[in-house]
Motif scaffolding. Structure first.
Motif: not given
Length: 94
Positions: A12-14, A60-65, A67-77
């Motif tokens: 689990v990496t962000t 991170a936006v790609k992961r967010l779109l 819907r993979r680890r969306s919380l971690a992607a949001s935190w990164t952004i």
């Protein structure tokens, strides 16, 4: 007898590694902000962090779109964007 193999566990990496040069640049400005060498050192190190941020935010936006680890992607952004904005504000004040 063969046992079914479990799917490989992905760490689990962000991908927030650019926060290290950004934080270092902010720290240099905070501690040694009245020296001109500190301004230039923070600009160079912070520039490297901003290049890293320009690489990691689209990932991170790609992961967010996707819907993979969306919380971690949001935190990164949020984290990387905030650090970049703070660094630009601190450099503009100097």
């Amino acid at each position: 007898m063969t046992s079914p193999t479990a799917p490989p566990q992905h760490p689990v990496t962000t991908n927030t590694w650019p926060i290290l040069p950004l934080a270092l640049a902010l720290l240099v400005l905070r501690v040694f902000g009245d020296h001109s060498w500190a301004y230039w050192a923070a600009a160079v190190v912070g520039g490297l962090g901003m290049i890293g941020t320009a690489i990691e935010i689209p990932r991170a936006v790609k992961r967010l779109l996707a819907r993979r680890r969306s919380l971690a992607a949001s935190w990164t952004i949020v984290l990387l964007t905030t650090a970049c904005v703070l660094l630009v504000i601190r450099l503009a004040e100097s």
